[in-house]
Design a protein around this motif. Structure first.
Motif, PDB file in Angstrom:
ATOM      1  N   VAL A  24       0.845  -1.211   0.000  1.00 51.51           N
ATOM      2  CA  VAL A  24       0.000   0.000   0.000  1.00 51.51           C
ATOM      3  C   VAL A  24       0.880   1.261   0.000  1.00 51.51           C
ATOM      4  N   MET A  25       1.882   1.293   0.869  1.00 52.38           N
ATOM      5  CA  MET A  25       2.761   2.463   0.951  1.00 52.38           C
ATOM      6  C   MET A  25       3.530   2.675  -0.340  1.00 52.38           C
ATOM      7  N   THR A  26       3.921   1.564  -0.983  1.00 54.55           N
ATOM      8  CA  THR A  26       4.645   1.703  -2.251  1.00 54.55           C
ATOM      9  C   THR A  26       3.758   2.306  -3.323  1.00 54.55           C
ATOM     10  N   ARG A  27       2.532   1.943  -3.318  1.00 57.50           N
ATOM     11  CA  ARG A  27       1.597   2.480  -4.316  1.00 57.50           C
ATOM     12  C   ARG A  27       1.363   3.953  -4.101  1.00 57.50           C
ATOM     13  N   LEU A  28       1.161   4.299  -2.834  1.00 59.69           N
ATOM     14  CA  LEU A  28       0.930   5.720  -2.552  1.00 59.69           C
ATOM     15  C   LEU A  28       2.126   6.584  -2.960  1.00 59.69           C
ATOM     16  N   ILE A  29       3.296   6.074  -2.731  1.00 55.29           N
ATOM     17  CA  ILE A  29       4.501   6.853  -3.089  1.00 55.29           C
ATOM     18  C   ILE A  29       4.593   7.031  -4.587  1.00 55.29           C
ATOM     19  N   VAL A  31       2.126   7.021  -6.805  1.00 51.49           N
ATOM     20  CA  VAL A  31       1.040   7.811  -7.375  1.00 51.49           C
ATOM     21  C   VAL A  31       1.139   9.269  -6.969  1.00 51.49           C
ATOM     22  N   GLU A  32       1.305   9.544  -5.664  1.00 49.38           N
ATOM     23  CA  GLU A  32       1.252  10.926  -5.177  1.00 49.38           C
ATOM     24  C   GLU A  32       2.610  11.638  -5.210  1.00 49.38           C
ATOM     25  N   GLY A  33       3.677  10.910  -4.964  1.00 44.85           N
ATOM     26  CA  GLY A  33       4.974  11.601  -4.829  1.00 44.85           C
ATOM     27  C   GLY A  33       5.770  11.716  -6.083  1.00 44.85           C
TER      28      GLY A  33
END
Length: 205
Positions: A24-29, A31-33
């Protein structure tokens, strides 16, 4: 027993939860970062490749110019004069050299003798006027007799006549400082006896 069961059940569940959170954290990074892609312009820097030619100033000198240099003039020649030898002989120019006859010396013809002489004074010092005689106004004369040794020193000084005893000591001291050339007899210095002198003591006005 209950702890062992909890450990066996809890470890797989914890591992699963950790893996899910990681994805989950890898995906957020992603997409958003993720920063938007920008077009990067190609920038080129060029350096002037042309090399400026520097013209060196050269002196146009050739071998012919060097050969045309005038050499210095030769040093002046000095004429040497040779002395002419005299045609006449030395005797003709200066006259004949006279002949001298060598003297003949022998013990009979040569005689070195020293003439006899009497004692001669070299140093004579006048006596000082006695202060007591000067204070009293006493004047007079004093006669002194003495001998002279072969080395010229006065000795045996004696007062044989004196107008005042105040003059005796001053007269003796004066003669003691005298010096003589001794008396000579047959070339040998000898003593001279009975030399006499007189001192006059006079007050200046």
């Amino acid at each position: 027993m209950g702890n062992l069961v909890r450990l066996i059940v809890g470890v797989p569940i914890a591992a699963f939860v950790t893996i899910v959170l990681f994805f989950v954290m890898t995906r957020l990074i992603l997409v958003e970062g993720a920063p938007p892609a920008e077009d990067v312009e190609d920038r080129q820097f060029s350096i002037n490749d042309e090399v400026a030619e520097i013209e060196a100033r050269r002196r146009d000198t050739t071998i012919e110019d060097v050969q045309q240099v005038d050499p210095p003039p030769p040093p002046p020649q000095i004429e040497r004069q040779r002395a002419e030898q005299p045609a006449e002989g030395l005797a003709t120019v200066m006259g004949a050299i006279p002949d001298f006859e060598a003297p003949q010396l022998n013990s009979d013809s040569v005689n070195f003798s020293v003439s006899d002489r009497d004692a001669q004074p070299l140093v004579r010092i006048e006596p000082q006027y006695p202060m007591r005689a000067a204070e009293r106004g006493v004047e007079g004369s004093c006669w002194v007799r003495f001998d002279v040794t072969p080395d010229g020193t006065p000795t045996n000084i004696d007062i044989y006549q004196c107008d005042s005893s105040l003059f005796e000591r001053a007269s003796i001291r004066a003669v003691e400082r005298w010096r003589y050339n001794p008396k000579v007899e047959d070339g040998v210095p000898v003593a001279r006896r009975g030399v006499e002198t007189r001192f006059d003591f006079q007050l200046s006005e």
